[in-house]
Scaffold this motif. Structure first.
Motif, short mmCIF file in Angstrom:
data_model
loop_
_atom_site.label_atom_id
_atom_site.label_comp_id
_atom_site.label_asym_id
_atom_site.label_seq_id
_atom_site.Cartn_x
_atom_site.Cartn_y
_atom_site.Cartn_z
N UNK A 30 0.83 -1.22 0.00
CA UNK A 30 0.00 0.00 0.00
C UNK A 30 0.86 1.26 0.00
N UNK A 31 0.19 2.40 -0.20
CA UNK A 31 0.92 3.67 -0.30
C UNK A 31 0.85 4.41 1.02
N UNK A 32 2.00 4.87 1.50
CA UNK A 32 2.07 5.61 2.76
C UNK A 32 2.77 6.93 2.48
N UNK A 33 2.20 8.03 2.94
CA UNK A 33 2.89 9.31 2.73
C UNK A 33 4.02 9.47 3.75
N UNK A 34 3.94 8.73 4.84
CA UNK A 34 5.05 8.69 5.80
C UNK A 34 5.09 7.28 6.37
N UNK A 35 6.28 6.65 6.40
CA UNK A 35 6.33 5.28 6.93
C UNK A 35 6.11 5.23 8.44
N UNK A 36 5.82 4.07 8.94
CA UNK A 36 5.55 3.92 10.37
C UNK A 36 6.85 3.91 11.18
N UNK A 37 6.73 4.30 12.44
CA UNK A 37 7.85 4.17 13.37
C UNK A 37 7.85 2.77 13.96
N UNK A 38 6.64 2.25 14.13
CA UNK A 38 6.52 0.94 14.75
C UNK A 38 5.28 0.25 14.16
N UNK A 39 5.41 -1.02 13.82
CA UNK A 39 4.25 -1.72 13.26
C UNK A 39 3.19 -1.92 14.35
N UNK A 59 -7.01 7.34 -1.20
CA UNK A 59 -5.92 7.32 -2.18
C UNK A 59 -5.59 5.87 -2.54
N UNK A 60 -5.50 5.03 -1.53
CA UNK A 60 -5.15 3.64 -1.77
C UNK A 60 -6.25 2.86 -2.48
N UNK A 61 -7.50 3.27 -2.27
CA UNK A 61 -8.62 2.57 -2.90
C UNK A 61 -8.83 3.02 -4.34
N UNK A 62 -8.52 4.28 -4.64
CA UNK A 62 -8.85 4.81 -5.97
C UNK A 62 -7.62 5.39 -6.70
N UNK A 63 -7.07 6.47 -6.21
CA UNK A 63 -6.01 7.19 -6.95
C UNK A 63 -4.83 6.28 -7.28
N UNK A 64 -4.46 5.42 -6.32
CA UNK A 64 -3.32 4.52 -6.54
C UNK A 64 -3.55 3.67 -7.79
N UNK A 65 -4.78 3.24 -8.02
CA UNK A 65 -5.06 2.40 -9.19
C UNK A 65 -5.13 3.23 -10.46
N UNK A 66 -5.68 4.47 -10.33
CA UNK A 66 -5.77 5.34 -11.52
C UNK A 66 -4.34 5.62 -12.00
N UNK A 120 -14.52 -1.09 0.67
CA UNK A 120 -13.07 -0.91 0.82
C UNK A 120 -12.20 -2.04 0.26
N UNK A 121 -12.46 -3.28 0.67
CA UNK A 121 -11.52 -4.34 0.28
C UNK A 121 -11.42 -4.55 -1.23
N UNK A 122 -12.55 -4.65 -1.96
CA UNK A 122 -12.41 -4.87 -3.41
C UNK A 122 -11.64 -3.74 -4.09
N UNK A 123 -11.87 -2.50 -3.63
CA UNK A 123 -11.18 -1.38 -4.27
C UNK A 123 -9.70 -1.37 -3.86
N UNK A 124 -9.40 -1.65 -2.62
CA UNK A 124 -7.99 -1.70 -2.21
C UNK A 124 -7.24 -2.75 -3.02
#
Ligand code: COA
Ligand code: AMP
Length: 633
Positions: free
Chosen positions: A27-36, A57-64, A295-299
């Motif tokens: 998936x797309x993250x604008x900032x990575x995590x410090x801790x999972x 963004x992850x459900x739509x723009x990322x695919x566009x 959510x899930x089908x689009x993600x």
């Protein structure tokens, strides 16, 4: 032989940070995590702490942007209005961005709540995704709930905006939504500043000047809004679900963990690939609709089907087969009750012969216990795997399933198979001691719960811990009882609280009792769930009347039936109540609802040792026979 399931399940429990950290890379993250996984405030666990992202963004723009712009994202099929529509990923992204712009113009921003009270139209999904785009928090309220239920949610969520429609359509009945919405706002202490109303041609909505805006006009005046980065731990939505009282629980879902878990489930549980067509025949008002219509089908980059109709009557018992064949649906997800309805109308599957189902691979069933007859009937007519799986509004995605993307275990009717990777399911007794394989106990999940499950209840941390975490320390209490067999198959048998499951809809008998108790002639009451061949369970009321009431018993029963419909909604399907002289109780005054239910369903029961007066039970049995229950043979 590879044991993919064993390996993956073991790893998910031994190394949850590694397992979910890897899944999150898709998936797309604008900032990575410090801790999972942040366990520093246990039992409040947080996933992907420090990360920023946007679910829309992850459900739509990322695919566009990633090459799926012209692939269908959403198919709308409405036999009740004779309408069909399609949206490509680009079209859906544009519609969502524009509606997000319209919402922002009305002052909606990050963290604001938006109530969505909509029928099954694409605009419902558009409003949910637009809310996610702005970092706002949506709360979808199912259309079959009454104004009072909507008002309760308004008071709790305190939305800035409500998005609704002029009406919903139930087979051939038009259900005007606007009067319900106006009544709810009038009743509620919290008043939203704006309502955006979608005008449907089937009913006109009278707009309140200064408060209500027409959807089309709002969109026309808006410009597209970009995705707003939010913390992975920020809430994406609140979904109210039945608790043990009339006050529903506001299940919170976060942004980061939710999208990671849902996307992963599309591969491990549902075995569905980007580009394929997935159909969850549910409603956006339920968790299944949130997770597996929107959510899930689009993600996952799939095409989702949003169906405004029923399994039967719109127009016939072939409705599901038509949709599957018309859109090349690969997997259908619905509740067993839908299949019981189809079986009732078309026991030999004659309608199937009219459709080509060659693309159809798997049927998933959930929402209630799947009776073996329904499972076998579906297998026999469809000739594809039929997968019962178990989950809850709280968990957001399946706890137990046959993990079709990992390994296909033999189906054991009556079991949703094994714990999905991420879930450590156990059975314990009342003192939290493990029970042996095959013995019924409380189904619990060892903490921490995996991503996507509820981090808390909205504005109610204390209720979250007291409802789910206190009774079995170190575990999440599912509220379900059942057992795990020697092979690790889980069997979910019944609820341990007063929640019942009516046509796959979760309802609280406690909430219904609160309504009945409000009738001026009712001294005492109880509501139980009784077995129903079509809906799984139906609520049944017991009324003890005050001395000297003037109305007839029939009049009072009619009135309480009307009260439940008015205060909870038609979806409660509360149609029957019996008048009894007294209720069976323990010596400490606890109503013996479990015993009453067993008598109604003609099941064996033991005379409770603590019963106050055993002579009441034959009276209850007699009363039940007058409404068609407790009949032997
Ligand atoms: N808006 C307004 N009213 C609604 C509604 C909505 N969105 N959804 C249901 N209702 C009403 C119905 O019209 C009905 O009213 P009535 O008493 O006037 O007839 C009542 O609520 C009960 O509805 P429902 O539970 O749908 O029962 P039904 O008898 O109309 O249909 C099934 C039975 C089995 C066909 C239907 O329940 C079904 O399709 N279930 C699928 C299960 C499902 O989607 N589960 C979700 C979890 S996967
Ligand atoms: P809901 O929160 O509406 O999804 O309802 C969740 C409840 O439905 C669970 O706690 C179970 O009681 C029941 N349920 C859901 N799926 C199943 C299943 N596959 N088998 C048995 N019960 C189920």
């Amino acid at each position: 032989m590879t044991k993919r399931y064993d390996q993956e399940h073991a790893r998910s429990l031994a190394d949850p940070e590694g397992y979910w950290g890897e899944a999150a890379r898709d998936l797309h993250w604008t900032k990575p995590w410090d801790k999972v996984l942040d366990a520093s405030k246990a039992p409040f666990y947080r996933w992907f702490v420090g990360a920023q992202t946007n679910t829309c963004y992850n459900a739509l723009d990322r695919h566009v942007e990633g090459g799926r712009a012209d692939q269908l994202a959403l198919i709308y099929d409405s036999p009740v209005t004779n309408k069909k529509a399609t949206y490509t990923y680009r079209q859906l992204r544009d519609a969502v961005a524009l509606f997000a712009g319209a919402m922002a113009k009305e002052g909606v921003g990050k963290g604001d709540r938006v109530i969505i009270y909509m029928p099954m139209v694409p605009e419902a999904a558009i409003a949910m995704l637009a809310s996610a785009r702005l970092g706002a928090i949506h709360s979808v309220v199912f259309g079959g709930f009454a104004a009072n239920e909507l008002a309760t949610r308004l008071n709790d969520a305190k939305p800035k905006l409500i998005v609704s429609a002029s009406c919903g359509i139930e087979v051939n009945k038009v259900i005007p939504y606007k009067p319900l919405l106006d009544a709810a706002i009038a009743m509620a202490e919290h008043k939203p500043s704006r309502c955006i109303i979608l005008a449907r041609p089937e009913a006109k909505a009278d707009l309140v000047a200064g408060r209500d805006l027409d959807w089309a006009a709002a969109v026309q005046a808006a410009s597209p809004h970009a995705c707003v980065p939010v913390a992975a731990t920020d809430p994406l939505y609140i979904l109210y679900t039945s608790g043990t009282t009339g006050q529903p629980k506001g299940v919170v879902r976060d942004n980061g963990g939710h999208m990671v878990a849902l996307k992963k489930s599309m591969t491990t549980v549902y075995d569905i690939k980007p580009g394929e067509v997935f159909w969850a025949a549910s409603d956006v008002g339920w968790v299944v609709g949130h997770s597996y219509i929107v959510y899930a089908p689009l993600l996952q980059g799939c095409t989702t089907v949003l169906y405004e109709g029923k399994p039967v009557g719109t127009p016939d018992a072939g409705a599901f087969w038509r949709v599957i064949s018309e859109y090349k649906v690969v997997s259908l997800f619905t509740a067993p009750t839908a299949f019981r309805a189809i079986k009732r109308d078309d026991p030999n599957g004659e309608f199937l012969k009219k459709y080509d189902l060659k693309h159809f691979r798997i049927l998933f069933l959930a929402g209630e216990r799947c009776d073996p007859d329904t499972l076998h009937w579906a297998e026999q007519i469809l000739k594809v795997p039929v997968i019962d799986h178990w989950w809850q509004t709280e968990t957001g995605w399946p706890i137990c399933a046959n993990p079709m993307g990992l390994e296909r275990f033999p189906v054991k009717a009556g079991s949703p198979t094994k714990a999905v990777p991420g879930w450590d399911v156990q059975t314990v007794d009342e003192s939290c001691k493990p029970v042996k394989a095959g013995q019924v106990g409380n189904l619990v999940i060892k903490l921490p719960l995996p991503p996507g499950s509820l981090p808390t209840l909205w504005n109610a941390d204390a209720r979250f811990t007291s409802s789910y975490l206190e009774e079995f320390p170190g575990y999440y209490k599912t509220g379900d009882a059942g057992y795990i067999d020697e092979d690790g198959y889980v069997y979910v048998m019944s609820r341990t609280d007063d929640i019942i499951n009516v046509a796959g809809h979760r309802l609280s008998t406690g909430a219904m009792e609160e309504v009945l108790a409000n009738h001026p002639d009712v001294a005492e009451c109880a509501v139980i769930g009784v077995a129903d061949t079509m809906k799984g369970q139906l609520p049944l009321g017991f009324l003890v009347l005050k001395a000297g009431v003037k109305k007839t018993e029939a009049e009072i029963v009619k009135e309480v039936v009307g009260m439940v419909r008015d205060r909870i909604g038609p979806v409660a399907a509360f149609k029957t109540a019996v008048v009894v002289k007294r209720l069976p109780k323990t010596r400490s005054g606890k109503i013996l609802r479990g015993t009453m239910q067993k008598i109604a369903d003609v099941q064996d029961y033991k005379m409770p040792a603590t019963i106050d007066d055993p002579a009441i039970l034959p009276e209850i049995e007699q009363a039940l026979t007058t409404v068609g229950y407790a009949k032997k043979g």
